[in-house]
Write an enzyme that holds these catalytic residues in place. Structure first.
Site, PDB file in Angstrom:
ATOM      1  N   GLU A  92       0.625  -0.891  -0.236  1.00 10.72           N
ATOM      2  CA  GLU A  92      -0.244   0.348   0.059  1.00 10.72           C
ATOM      3  C   GLU A  92       0.895   1.294   0.041  1.00 10.72           C
ATOM      4  OE1 GLU A  92      -2.532   0.421   3.557  1.00 10.72           O
ATOM      5  OE2 GLU A  92      -3.235  -2.236   3.371  1.00 10.72           O
ATOM      6  N   CYS A 333      -2.039   2.217   8.693  1.00  8.09           N
ATOM      7  CA  CYS A 333      -1.532   1.367   8.184  1.00  8.09           C
ATOM      8  C   CYS A 333      -2.469  -0.054   7.553  1.00  8.09           C
ATOM      9  CB  CYS A 333      -0.533   1.246   8.967  1.00  8.09           C
ATOM     10  SG  CYS A 333       1.813   1.088   9.220  1.00  8.09           S
TER      11      CYS A 333
HETATM   12  N1  SAH Z   1       7.927   0.404  11.438  1.00  8.28           N
HETATM   13  C1  SAH Z   1       7.641   1.709  11.327  1.00  8.28           C
HETATM   14  C2  SAH Z   1       7.041   2.553  10.334  1.00  8.28           C
HETATM   15  C3  SAH Z   1       5.760   1.785   9.998  1.00  8.28           C
HETATM   16  S1  SAH Z   1       4.257   2.376  11.321  1.00  8.28           S
HETATM   17  C4  SAH Z   1       7.569   2.303  12.680  1.00  8.28           C
HETATM   18  O1  SAH Z   1       7.470   1.216  13.849  1.00  8.28           O
HETATM   19  O2  SAH Z   1       7.526   3.221  12.964  1.00  8.28           O
HETATM   20  C5  SAH Z   1       3.958   3.793  11.153  1.00  8.28           C
HETATM   21  C6  SAH Z   1       3.542   4.672  12.236  1.00  8.28           C
HETATM   22  O3  SAH Z   1       1.741   4.264  12.458  1.00  8.28           O
HETATM   23  C7  SAH Z   1       4.423   3.930  13.625  1.00  8.28           C
HETATM   24  O4  SAH Z   1       4.435   4.918  14.583  1.00  8.28           O
HETATM   25  C8  SAH Z   1       3.520   2.973  13.970  1.00  8.28           C
HETATM   26  O5  SAH Z   1       3.571   2.956  15.499  1.00  8.28           O
HETATM   27  C9  SAH Z   1       1.477   3.772  13.948  1.00  8.28           C
HETATM   28  N2  SAH Z   1       0.641   2.668  13.742  1.00  8.28           N
HETATM   29  C10 SAH Z   1       0.830   0.915  13.369  1.00  8.28           C
HETATM   30  N3  SAH Z   1      -0.642   1.089  13.386  1.00  8.28           N
HETATM   31  C11 SAH Z   1      -1.683   2.577  13.979  1.00  8.28           C
HETATM   32  C12 SAH Z   1      -2.599   2.128  14.532  1.00  8.28           C
HETATM   33  N4  SAH Z   1      -3.525   1.026  14.315  1.00  8.28           N
HETATM   34  N5  SAH Z   1      -2.649   3.550  15.052  1.00  8.28           N
HETATM   35  C13 SAH Z   1      -2.397   4.672  15.590  1.00  8.28           C
HETATM   36  N6  SAH Z   1      -1.051   4.742  14.460  1.00  8.28           N
HETATM   37  C14 SAH Z   1      -0.553   3.718  13.907  1.00  8.28           C
END
Ligand code: SAH
Length: 356
Positions: A92, A333
Site C-alpha cells: 500500500e 497502516c
Molecule cells: N515500522 C515503522 C513504520 C511503519 S508504521 C514504525 O514502527 O515506526 C507508521 C506509524 O504508524 C508508527 O508510528 C506506528 O506505530 C503507527 N501505527 C501503526 N498502527 C497504528 C494504529 N492502528 N493507529 C495509529 N498508529 C499506528
C-alpha cells in the site's frame, strides 16, 4: 538463460559500469536513469536510445512496474493505492494533499515482523523486503496516476524500514538524485519502531532526513506489551541512541505516540513521558489510534487527549496532534492490504470448498 537484472534499483554509476559491458556509451546512463524515474515500463519508450541498444538493454535488464489493483479516493483528496508486485505480493501507499504540498506515505516491506499489537500491517508477519526500485515505483506510479508531484515522503507505510536497511538506504540515495525524482532529503521522514543498532548506523550515513521514532509508551513494561521490539531494545538503550542521533546529525527527532484508550493516555503516562524526553529538544507527534478490526484497543477519548497535551506542554515538551487523512478510506497502516488478502483467502477457501 541468465536472470534479468532489476535496472531501477541501480545508481547511475552502477548503470555506467553495466553499459560498458554491453558496449553502450556511458553517457546514456543518465538518460536511462531519467526515463526510469519518469515511469516508462519498457525500453522501447526510451526514444533517445537506439533500437539496437534498447534490445541489448532488454536482454539483460527488466523494468519493474507494479499493477494497480485498488484505488480509493477520500473526500479530503487523499488517495490510497494497493499495488501488486511482480511476484504477487501486495503493498500500500497513501497520497495526501496538504496546503504545503503533496505527501506520499510508502511501504518498505511486504508485511512486517515487528509485531506491534495495535498495527494491522504485522498481523500476517513479513512476506519479504521491498527492493529500492519497488519503493521508487510507489512514488513514480502515484505521480503518474495523480498527475501531481510528490513533494514530501514519509516511510510510514507497511514494514520496518530499518529491518530492510540496505535497500532503504539505497532507495534514499536514489530518490534524492538530481537526474531522477530529485526529492530533497529534508522532505523525507523515516519512521522506526526502535531498532537501536540500526539507528546508530543510520546516524553515520550523513543523511539529511528526519527520523521519527514510534514510542507509544514512556516506560518499559507498557512499551514491551505494546511493542515486542522493546524487549530487545528497551528505553534505556533507545533514548540514548536518539540523543546521540541528534548530536551526530543535528536533526531533531520526532516521537510518534498513538493514543490508546486507558493504556498509555493517563496523566501518569504524560508525566513519565515529559520526564523521559526532558532536555532532548524532542518533538512529540500524537496520533489518535486507528481502530484495527482484529484488536480490542480503542482510540483515546478527546478529553484525555486534551489533558495529555496540557501535561506535556507543562513539562516543556513540544507537541502536535497529527491530522488524520483519509479516514473514510481505511488509510491506517496495512488495513487495505489486509482486507484484500482476507478477501483473496476467503475466495480460495470458497473455491476449495466447491471442489470438495
Ligand atoms: N515500522 C515503522 C513504520 C511503519 S508504521 C514504525 O514502527 O515506526 C507508521 C506509524 O504508524 C508508527 O508510528 C506506528 O506505530 C503507527 N501505527 C501503526 N498502527 C497504528 C494504529 N492502528 N493507529 C495509529 N498508529 C499506528
Amino acid at each position: 538463460m541468465t536472470e534479468l537484472r532489476d535496472i531501477k534499483s541501480m545508481h547511475i554509476a552502477e548503470l555506467k559500469e553495466a553499459l560498458k559491458t554491453l558496449s553502450i556509451p556511458a553517457f546514456h546512463a543518465a538518460q536511462i536513469f531519467h526515463w526510469l524515474h519518469l515511469g516508462v515500463t519498457s525500453f522501447s519508450e526510451m526514444t533517445d536510445i537506439s533500437k539496437s541498444n534498447r534490445e541489448k538493454l532488454s536482454s539483460v535488464f527488466y523494468i519493474s512496474a507494479p499493477e494497480l489493483i485498488r484505488r480509493q479516493e477520500s473526500v479530503d483528496g487523499s488517495v490510497k493505492y494497493l499495488w501488486r508486485l511482480a511476484d504477487g505480493n501486495c503493498i500500500e501507499s497513501v497520497f495526501m494533499r496538504y496546503h504545503h504540498g503533496n505527501s506520499l506515505c510508502i511501504s518498505t516491506q511486504a508485511g512486517c515482523r515487528m509485531g506491534c499489537i495495535f498495527c494491522a500491517s504485522t498481523l500476517l508477519g513479513l512476506s519479504r523486503d521491498l527492493t529500492p526500485g519497488e519503493m521508487l515505483d510507489e512514488i513514480i506510479f502515484a505521480q503518474k496516476d495523480t498527475g501531481l508531484r510528490v513533494d514530501s515522503l514519509v516511510l510510514m507505510g507497511t514494514g520496518e524500514p530499518l529491518d530492510n536497511y540496505d535497500n532503504t538506504l539505497k532507495f534514499l540515495k536514489l530518490v534524492s538524485c538530481e537526474g531522477g525524482l530529485n526529492l530533497g532529503q529534508r522532505h523525507i521522514s523515516l519512521s522506526t519502531c526502535g531498532l537501536v543498532p540500526r539507528i546508530r548506523e543510520l546516524s553515520e550515513e550523513g543523511l539529511g532526513i528526519t527520523l521519527s521514532v514510534s514510542l507509544h509508551a514512556p516506560e518499559d513494561t507498557l512499551r514491551s506489551e505494546l511493542m515486542p521490539v522493546n524487549r530487545a531494545y528497551p528505553l534505556g538503550e533507545l533514548i540514548p541512541a536518539c540523543r546521540d542521533y541528534f548530536i551526530k546529525t543535528g536533526r531533531r527527532i520526532s516521537f510518534e505516540y498513538a493514543m490508546i484508550d486507558g493504556r498509555n493516555d493517563t496523566p501518569e503516562c504524560a508525566k513519565a513521558l515529559s520526564k523521559l524526553l526532558a532536555g532532548m529538544n524532542a518533538h512529540v507527534n500524537l496520533i489518535l489510534l486507528n481502530k484495527v478490526k482484529e484488536s480490542p484497543l480503542k482510540p483515546s477519548k478527546d478529553q484525555n487527549v486534551r489533558s495529555f497535551i496540557t501535561h506535556l506542554e507543562k513539562g516543556g515538551i513540544n507537541v502536535t496532534v497529527r491530522r488524520r487523512m483519509g479516514r473514510d478510506i481505511d488509510a491506517a497502516c496495512g488495513q487495505l492490504r489486509r482486507s484484500v488478502l482476507e478477501a483473496e483467502n476467503n475466495e480460495r477457501r470458497n473455491v476449495r470448498e466447491n471442489l470438495e
